[in-house]
Design a protein around this motif. Sequence first.
Motif, PDB file in Angstrom:
ATOM      1  N   TYR A   1      41.678 -53.198  94.172  1.00 23.79           N
ATOM      2  CA  TYR A   1      43.230 -52.553  93.508  1.00 23.79           C
ATOM      3  C   TYR A   1      42.895 -51.339  92.792  1.00 23.79           C
ATOM      4  N   GLU A   2      41.443 -51.826  91.644  1.00 22.71           N
ATOM      5  CA  GLU A   2      41.420 -51.016  90.182  1.00 22.71           C
ATOM      6  C   GLU A   2      41.308 -49.447  90.595  1.00 22.71           C
ATOM      7  N   MET A   3      40.800 -49.552  91.477  1.00 25.16           N
ATOM      8  CA  MET A   3      39.630 -48.517  92.034  1.00 25.16           C
ATOM      9  C   MET A   3      40.544 -47.536  92.574  1.00 25.16           C
ATOM     10  N   TYR A   4      41.752 -47.708  93.310  1.00 24.59           N
ATOM     11  CA  TYR A   4      43.350 -47.233  93.909  1.00 24.59           C
ATOM     12  C   TYR A   4      43.854 -46.641  92.909  1.00 24.59           C
ATOM     13  N   LYS A   5      44.139 -47.866  91.800  1.00 23.07           N
ATOM     14  CA  LYS A   5      44.670 -47.379  90.100  1.00 23.07           C
ATOM     15  C   LYS A   5      44.002 -46.635  89.533  1.00 23.07           C
ATOM     16  N   LYS A   6      42.931 -46.418  89.355  1.00 21.52           N
ATOM     17  CA  LYS A   6      42.423 -45.010  88.643  1.00 21.52           C
ATOM     18  C   LYS A   6      42.505 -44.077  89.591  1.00 21.52           C
TER      19      LYS A   6
ATOM     20  N   TYR B   1      51.751 -49.014  90.144  1.00 23.01           N
ATOM     21  CA  TYR B   1      50.333 -50.364  90.134  1.00 23.01           C
ATOM     22  C   TYR B   1      50.955 -51.045  91.717  1.00 23.01           C
ATOM     23  N   ALA B   2      52.407 -50.690  91.922  1.00 20.55           N
ATOM     24  CA  ALA B   2      53.007 -51.136  93.230  1.00 20.55           C
ATOM     25  C   ALA B   2      51.640 -50.956  94.545  1.00 20.55           C
ATOM     26  N   PHE B   3      52.015 -49.685  94.812  1.00 17.14           N
ATOM     27  CA  PHE B   3      51.178 -48.922  95.549  1.00 17.14           C
ATOM     28  C   PHE B   3      49.779 -49.154  95.802  1.00 17.14           C
ATOM     29  N   SER B   4      49.384 -49.144  94.782  1.00 16.76           N
ATOM     30  CA  SER B   4      47.473 -49.781  94.648  1.00 16.76           C
ATOM     31  C   SER B   4      47.510 -51.319  94.993  1.00 16.76           C
ATOM     32  N   ALA B   5      48.428 -52.281  94.560  1.00 11.57           N
ATOM     33  CA  ALA B   5      48.617 -53.738  95.086  1.00 11.57           C
ATOM     34  C   ALA B   5      48.076 -53.332  96.323  1.00 11.57           C
ATOM     35  N   VAL B   6      49.443 -52.960  97.207  1.00 13.15           N
ATOM     36  CA  VAL B   6      49.852 -52.985  98.781  1.00 13.15           C
ATOM     37  C   VAL B   6      47.979 -52.403  99.217  1.00 13.15           C
ATOM     38  N   LEU B   7      47.888 -51.244  99.241  1.00 11.31           N
ATOM     39  CA  LEU B   7      46.358 -51.120  99.051  1.00 11.31           C
ATOM     40  C   LEU B   7      45.178 -51.938  99.029  1.00 11.31           C
ATOM     41  N   GLY B   8      45.220 -52.751  98.419  1.00 12.45           N
ATOM     42  CA  GLY B   8      44.347 -53.474  97.776  1.00 12.45           C
ATOM     43  C   GLY B   8      44.251 -54.680  98.114  1.00 12.45           C
ATOM     44  N   ASP B   9      45.085 -55.562  98.911  1.00 11.33           N
ATOM     45  CA  ASP B   9      45.630 -56.427  99.876  1.00 11.33           C
ATOM     46  C   ASP B   9      45.172 -56.310 101.146  1.00 11.33           C
ATOM     47  N   LEU B  10      45.872 -54.856 101.495  1.00  6.05           N
ATOM     48  CA  LEU B  10      45.241 -54.875 102.644  1.00  6.05           C
ATOM     49  C   LEU B  10      43.984 -54.690 103.001  1.00  6.05           C
ATOM     50  N   THR B  11      43.495 -54.121 102.048  1.00  8.18           N
ATOM     51  CA  THR B  11      41.692 -53.734 101.933  1.00  8.18           C
ATOM     52  C   THR B  11      40.912 -55.006 102.500  1.00  8.18           C
TER      53      THR B  11
END
Length: 349
Positions: free
Chosen positions: A137-142, A157-167
Amino acid sequence: MICCSIYRQTLLFFVVFLGSTSARDITTLSVFRHSSVRPTCHLAATIPTRGGAAKAETAKMNPWLSFVSIIRDSRRDLVAAAAARCSSIFSMYPVDTLKTRLQMEQANPFRLEGLYKGVAGSLIGQVPYGVLTFGSYEMYKKALFNKFPNTKPVLLYAFSAVLGDLTGSGWLCPSEVIKQQTQAGMYKSTAEAFLGILRKKGIKGLYQGYFGGIARDVPFRVAQLTSYEVTKSFYLRIKSRRVKSRSKSMKGKSTSEKIQLDAAESAICGAIAGSFSAAITAPLDRFKTLLMTDSAAYGGTVLSCASKIWRDEGIAGFAKGVVPRVTYIAPSVAIFFIVYEQVRQRLDN
């Protein structure tokens, strides 16, 4: 398997999307660590290589070297996520067991026996999941803030959270199936549950309820992380004004005080985010629990599970377990962010 395909696609996106960003653009995002109101990114050094500029340029063009650089740059986030996840899961596990029993409508759900049953399997699953989810999530957000600097932060924030959770989802599902069947008393231990599920249903049995888990976890993570970031941003904005006001009262003397959350402030922001996200995703959590413990009886899909609950219990069935879920999630998220913020700040120093 479909879930494995989704997991591979997520990781592929991670490599291609972040790999396309040069190491020079992958930065330590200092969201409100200083007095700025909007998140900002600062230029970082290129990938450290021994071969000089040629190798540095090669590293920039190679997605895998960029990926390694991202992991190296984000190691503090990964360590903080591991420590925070371990602390929050272990401290609140008994409440999670009670919630599972209530959702399954077991007799005497408040019995003290077996409150920590399955905790080992949960930690084995949840700690790496926390590292994968919150670290990525932190990586995607950056990367997203670098690529889309003019986009509203809440969307990123929302899009990063989606990608982080799928990861992290590919790792989480088997541990959740084992944990919940152990909590429900279907098996006596984590090892027995793992072997029993494999014997009866094979690898596919470890991923039963996968889409129910995704249906719960992605909205939950979006609500949790977005509400936490927004609450944190709002609080730090107020705190920044106080620091500026104090600086003026010191007759222009500059202050080097860092604008960041202390433990109590992290707990407040985390509890607000946890309560909100837990309450609005409680029905999805019940779908996931029922699909992971008795998938055949509920049709094996989220839609069939929702239909059966509606027919048998009415609208009240969707709220079953909401109180213990909020009671579990709110302090759990508060504990997580206390540890997460404190570990990150100490590693930064």
